[in-house]
Design a protein around this motif. Sequence first.
Motif, PDB file in Angstrom:
ATOM      1  N   THR A 289      -0.167 -11.397  29.269  1.00 61.51           N
ATOM      2  CA  THR A 289       0.133 -11.047  29.009  1.00 61.51           C
ATOM      3  C   THR A 289       1.318 -11.170  30.694  1.00 61.51           C
ATOM      4  O   THR A 289       2.224 -10.286  30.722  1.00 61.51           O
ATOM      5  CB  THR A 289      -0.023  -9.221  29.579  1.00 61.51           C
TER       6      THR A 289
ATOM      7  N   ALA B 295       6.968 -12.009  26.714  1.00 64.14           N
ATOM      8  CA  ALA B 295       7.878 -10.738  25.615  1.00 64.14           C
ATOM      9  C   ALA B 295       9.117 -11.862  24.283  1.00 64.14           C
ATOM     10  O   ALA B 295       9.022 -11.092  23.785  1.00 64.14           O
ATOM     11  CB  ALA B 295       8.643  -9.783  26.382  1.00 64.14           C
TER      12      ALA B 295
ATOM     13  N   SER C  23       7.661 -12.524  20.304  1.00 67.93           N
ATOM     14  CA  SER C  23       8.148 -11.573  19.390  1.00 67.93           C
ATOM     15  C   SER C  23       9.596 -12.560  18.129  1.00 67.93           C
ATOM     16  O   SER C  23       9.584 -11.964  17.366  1.00 67.93           O
ATOM     17  CB  SER C  23       8.682 -10.115  19.522  1.00 67.93           C
TER      18      SER C  23
ATOM     19  N   GLN D 208      -1.303  -7.556  19.802  1.00 70.46           N
ATOM     20  CA  GLN D 208      -1.294  -6.060  18.936  1.00 70.46           C
ATOM     21  C   GLN D 208      -0.390  -4.988  19.988  1.00 70.46           C
ATOM     22  O   GLN D 208       0.927  -4.744  19.221  1.00 70.46           O
ATOM     23  CB  GLN D 208      -2.565  -5.513  18.207  1.00 70.46           C
ATOM     24  N   HIS D 209      -1.014  -5.187  20.942  1.00 69.81           N
ATOM     25  CA  HIS D 209      -0.397  -4.084  21.785  1.00 69.81           C
ATOM     26  C   HIS D 209       0.918  -4.704  22.552  1.00 69.81           C
ATOM     27  O   HIS D 209       1.819  -3.827  22.541  1.00 69.81           O
ATOM     28  CB  HIS D 209      -1.004  -4.108  23.115  1.00 69.81           C
TER      29      HIS D 209
ATOM     30  N   LEU E 223       3.406  -7.002  20.827  1.00 70.26           N
ATOM     31  CA  LEU E 223       4.126  -6.824  20.620  1.00 70.26           C
ATOM     32  C   LEU E 223       4.303  -5.376  19.576  1.00 70.26           C
ATOM     33  O   LEU E 223       5.270  -5.321  19.263  1.00 70.26           O
ATOM     34  CB  LEU E 223       3.858  -8.067  19.338  1.00 70.26           C
ATOM     35  N   GLY E 224       4.071  -4.438  20.172  1.00 68.13           N
ATOM     36  CA  GLY E 224       4.373  -3.269  19.775  1.00 68.13           C
ATOM     37  C   GLY E 224       3.606  -2.036  18.652  1.00 68.13           C
ATOM     38  O   GLY E 224       4.344  -1.786  17.953  1.00 68.13           O
ATOM     39  N   ARG E 225       2.758  -3.037  18.336  1.00 69.82           N
ATOM     40  CA  ARG E 225       2.015  -2.999  16.744  1.00 69.82           C
ATOM     41  C   ARG E 225       1.374  -1.595  17.188  1.00 69.82           C
ATOM     42  O   ARG E 225       0.470  -0.801  15.842  1.00 69.82           O
ATOM     43  CB  ARG E 225       1.188  -3.862  15.912  1.00 69.82           C
ATOM     44  N   TRP E 226       0.843  -1.728  18.540  1.00 67.46           N
ATOM     45  CA  TRP E 226      -0.823  -0.165  18.598  1.00 67.46           C
ATOM     46  C   TRP E 226       0.037   0.732  19.395  1.00 67.46           C
ATOM     47  O   TRP E 226       0.854  -0.184  20.780  1.00 67.46           O
ATOM     48  CB  TRP E 226      -1.857  -1.228  19.322  1.00 67.46           C
TER      49      TRP E 226
END
Length: 250
Positions: A184, A189, A192, A244-245, A247-250
């Motif tokens: 992370t 970032a 994406s 997944q977190h 990338l903002g999907r979760w």
Amino acid sequence: MTAHLFYVAPGDLDDGRPGSSVTLTGAEARHAAGAMRLGPGDPILVADTVGRRAHGTVAAAEKDSVTVTVDQVEDVPAQRPELVLVQALAKGDRDTLAVQTATELGVDAVVPWESERAIVRWRGPREAKARQKWADALHAAAKQARRARIPVLEPTVTGASVRDLVTEGTVVVVLHEDATQGLTAADAADWSEAERIVLVVGPEGGISAGELDALTDAGVQLRLLGTNVLRSSTAGPAAIAVLQHLLGRW
């Protein structure tokens, strides 16, 4: 509770619309009517494995044929960036467990890797049998997760040829205990904007020096997953969940 999902062949839902019908046959019909005991009036989901999913109701159920009346059809777009897991072959079905769990967590494609230190080897007829086992695991896990798409099982790579997965528009990350940056880290970032994010997981004996040199020379990034050393069956799915977190999907 979410309705159970079953698969038809790509194209079978192309003409799907409210009021139309689609028929499950073969193993999917036997699973729906036999194992799951679905009958007329029961809600059901049907997907074509490549992105189209229908919500419907069972109209008729027999041993080898289940007819579904379509209530609603949705097209599930492919994720961008795609998430790809390069999984080193491992003994004791740990590799199969890894791709199965990664499928439930949202991976888009998996690549079997016969790495230099892998104990398991795919040769001749054994490769076809092993690939089918992986394909069955992907199918079952995607079905359990109610996914409209089944992850793609890509060609097997061997040894240092894994570096060939480094292509334009692709971010390749090697999960390695000697990395100094976490998965992370701030520059993650920017991932994406990539077409694909490829996660490379080595065997339990570790990635060989030659393979690691080939990968780093190709420009891959080494990243760390916490302070614990994970099994090869765990590292890939854990990284998929983190991404997944991220990338903002979760």
